[in-house]
Design a protein around this motif. Structure first.
Motif, PDB file in Angstrom:
ATOM      1  N   HIS A   1       9.608  11.256  14.374  1.00  0.00           N
ATOM      2  CA  HIS A   1      10.088  12.606  13.543  1.00  0.00           C
ATOM      3  C   HIS A   1       9.076  12.618  12.843  1.00  0.00           C
ATOM      4  O   HIS A   1       9.368  12.130  11.823  1.00  0.00           O
ATOM      5  CB  HIS A   1      11.220  12.843  14.060  1.00  0.00           C
ATOM      6  N   ILE A   2       7.835  13.066  12.734  1.00  0.00           N
ATOM      7  CA  ILE A   2       7.954  13.260  11.208  1.00  0.00           C
ATOM      8  C   ILE A   2       7.445  14.803  10.973  1.00  0.00           C
ATOM      9  O   ILE A   2       8.090  15.240  11.599  1.00  0.00           O
ATOM     10  CB  ILE A   2       6.172  13.375  11.958  1.00  0.00           C
ATOM     11  N   HIS A   3       8.250  14.745   9.716  1.00  0.00           N
ATOM     12  CA  HIS A   3       8.294  15.310   8.574  1.00  0.00           C
ATOM     13  C   HIS A   3       7.852  16.914   8.172  1.00  0.00           C
ATOM     14  O   HIS A   3       7.684  18.298   7.604  1.00  0.00           O
ATOM     15  CB  HIS A   3       9.432  15.266   7.571  1.00  0.00           C
ATOM     16  N   ASN A   4       5.951  16.153   7.514  1.00  0.00           N
ATOM     17  CA  ASN A   4       5.227  16.763   6.679  1.00  0.00           C
ATOM     18  C   ASN A   4       4.193  15.734   6.914  1.00  0.00           C
ATOM     19  O   ASN A   4       3.825  14.877   7.491  1.00  0.00           O
ATOM     20  CB  ASN A   4       5.649  16.580   5.008  1.00  0.00           C
ATOM     21  N   PRO A   5       3.598  16.306   5.436  1.00  0.00           N
ATOM     22  CA  PRO A   5       1.358  16.040   6.216  1.00  0.00           C
ATOM     23  C   PRO A   5       1.507  14.235   5.347  1.00  0.00           C
ATOM     24  O   PRO A   5       0.737  13.954   6.567  1.00  0.00           O
ATOM     25  CB  PRO A   5       0.956  17.085   4.974  1.00  0.00           C
ATOM     26  N   LEU A   6       2.106  13.540   4.982  1.00  0.00           N
ATOM     27  CA  LEU A   6       2.187  12.979   4.123  1.00  0.00           C
ATOM     28  C   LEU A   6       2.650  11.577   5.049  1.00  0.00           C
ATOM     29  O   LEU A   6       1.828  10.311   6.057  1.00  0.00           O
ATOM     30  CB  LEU A   6       3.584  12.235   3.147  1.00  0.00           C
ATOM     31  N   GLY A   7       3.579  12.460   6.062  1.00  0.00           N
ATOM     32  CA  GLY A   7       3.875  10.879   7.318  1.00  0.00           C
ATOM     33  C   GLY A   7       3.395  11.080   8.766  1.00  0.00           C
ATOM     34  O   GLY A   7       3.174   9.760   9.170  1.00  0.00           O
ATOM     35  N   HIS A   8       2.337  12.564   9.136  1.00  0.00           N
ATOM     36  CA  HIS A   8       1.037  12.638   9.723  1.00  0.00           C
ATOM     37  C   HIS A   8       0.699  11.317   9.487  1.00  0.00           C
ATOM     38  O   HIS A   8      -0.413  10.661  10.146  1.00  0.00           O
ATOM     39  CB  HIS A   8       0.585  13.910   9.937  1.00  0.00           C
TER      40      HIS A   8
ATOM     41  N   LEU B   1       0.939  -1.044  -0.271  1.00  0.00           N
ATOM     42  CA  LEU B   1      -0.056  -0.167  -0.058  1.00  0.00           C
ATOM     43  C   LEU B   1       0.625   1.245   0.149  1.00  0.00           C
ATOM     44  O   LEU B   1       0.255   2.467  -0.684  1.00  0.00           O
ATOM     45  CB  LEU B   1      -1.344   0.439   1.426  1.00  0.00           C
ATOM     46  N   VAL B   2       2.233   1.222   0.732  1.00  0.00           N
ATOM     47  CA  VAL B   2       2.554   2.724   0.816  1.00  0.00           C
ATOM     48  C   VAL B   2       3.090   2.965  -0.338  1.00  0.00           C
ATOM     49  O   VAL B   2       3.390   3.852  -0.833  1.00  0.00           O
ATOM     50  CB  VAL B   2       3.515   2.201   2.484  1.00  0.00           C
ATOM     51  N   ARG B   3       3.836   2.040  -1.332  1.00  0.00           N
ATOM     52  CA  ARG B   3       4.217   2.202  -2.825  1.00  0.00           C
ATOM     53  C   ARG B   3       3.281   2.717  -3.811  1.00  0.00           C
ATOM     54  O   ARG B   3       3.784   4.191  -3.998  1.00  0.00           O
ATOM     55  CB  ARG B   3       5.096   1.133  -3.627  1.00  0.00           C
ATOM     56  N   LEU B   4       2.236   2.762  -2.943  1.00  0.00           N
ATOM     57  CA  LEU B   4       1.246   3.880  -3.899  1.00  0.00           C
ATOM     58  C   LEU B   4       0.853   5.230  -3.649  1.00  0.00           C
ATOM     59  O   LEU B   4       0.925   6.222  -4.552  1.00  0.00           O
ATOM     60  CB  LEU B   4      -0.510   3.093  -3.236  1.00  0.00           C
ATOM     61  N   VAL B   5       2.264   5.657  -2.579  1.00  0.00           N
ATOM     62  CA  VAL B   5       2.056   6.814  -2.478  1.00  0.00           C
ATOM     63  C   VAL B   5       3.137   7.544  -1.757  1.00  0.00           C
ATOM     64  O   VAL B   5       3.234   8.791  -1.450  1.00  0.00           O
ATOM     65  CB  VAL B   5       1.342   7.010  -1.048  1.00  0.00           C
TER      66      VAL B   5
ATOM     67  N   HIS C   1       9.709  11.075   5.042  1.00  0.00           N
ATOM     68  CA  HIS C   1       8.712  11.811   5.403  1.00  0.00           C
ATOM     69  C   HIS C   1       8.657  11.638   7.249  1.00  0.00           C
ATOM     70  O   HIS C   1       7.429  12.427   7.895  1.00  0.00           O
ATOM     71  CB  HIS C   1       7.083  11.269   5.161  1.00  0.00           C
ATOM     72  N   LEU C   2       9.345  10.968   7.699  1.00  0.00           N
ATOM     73  CA  LEU C   2       9.444  10.811   8.606  1.00  0.00           C
ATOM     74  C   LEU C   2      10.683   9.798   9.409  1.00  0.00           C
ATOM     75  O   LEU C   2      11.276   8.620   8.339  1.00  0.00           O
ATOM     76  CB  LEU C   2       8.423   9.893   9.564  1.00  0.00           C
TER      77      LEU C   2
END
Length: 170
Positions: free
Chosen positions: A142-149, A67-71, A117-118
């Motif tokens: 540690h999260i770096h951006n909205p996708l990481g959140h 699934l994560v490869r899709l994003v 992303h994190l």
């Protein structure tokens, strides 16, 4: 007759390397249980724990990787991919499954996986508490951006179940 292992949520171990990495983190947790092998190093205990990863956890990791490869996130593989059973052969910088060793001592191993992303760090920490050997598995993210959140919002509930299940099989 099998005995159920008690797993407790706890703060990150005081004075640990993983605790020092907490400032600025958006996610952290830690679970502990009685240490079934107090004579083993932290890394050997980690290798023992991931060798017993439940099948349902491996299935979830495989699904996660697809699934994560899709994003735009990396597929990581499995927690125990390519691990050797002898902890003495590992050094800081080596890969242990999906993680890279960042800190290595008899009492604590800190491993991590970073991307844009994190940054995830996991620690297996061993200590004596009230005359009992204790094993603590802590995570700091540690999260770096909205996708990481967004990723952590989806993954955090599964993460907690996986950590508790792994410790229960220690």
């Amino acid at each position: 007759m099998s005995m159920r292992r008690t797993i407790r949520a706890t703060p990150l171990p005081t004075g640990s390397v993983i605790e020092a990495r907490l400032p600025g983190a958006q996610f952290a947790d830690c679970y502990e249980t009685a240490d079934p092998a107090p004579g083993h190093s932290a890394l050997q205990s980690w290798l023992d724990v991931v060798a017993r990863t439940p099948g349902w956890t491996r299935a979830l990791m495989a699904l996660r990787n697809r699934l994560v490869r899709l994003v735009g996130l990396k597929g990581l593989g499995q927690l125990n991919d390519g691990t050797r059973r002898d902890a003495s052969r590992y050094r800081v910088g080596d890969r242990v499954g999906i993680f890279e060793i960042r800190h290595l001592s008899d009492r604590e191993v800190v491993m991590g996986q970073d991307d844009k992303h994190l940054d995830v760090q996991v620690s297996l920490h061993k200590r004596m508490q009230g005359g009992q050997a204790v094993l603590a598995l802590g995570t700091v993210v540690h999260i770096h951006n909205p996708l990481g959140h967004a990723y952590m919002a989806v993954v955090a509930p599964f993460h907690r179940r996986i950590v508790r299940a792994m410790l229960a099989r220690a």
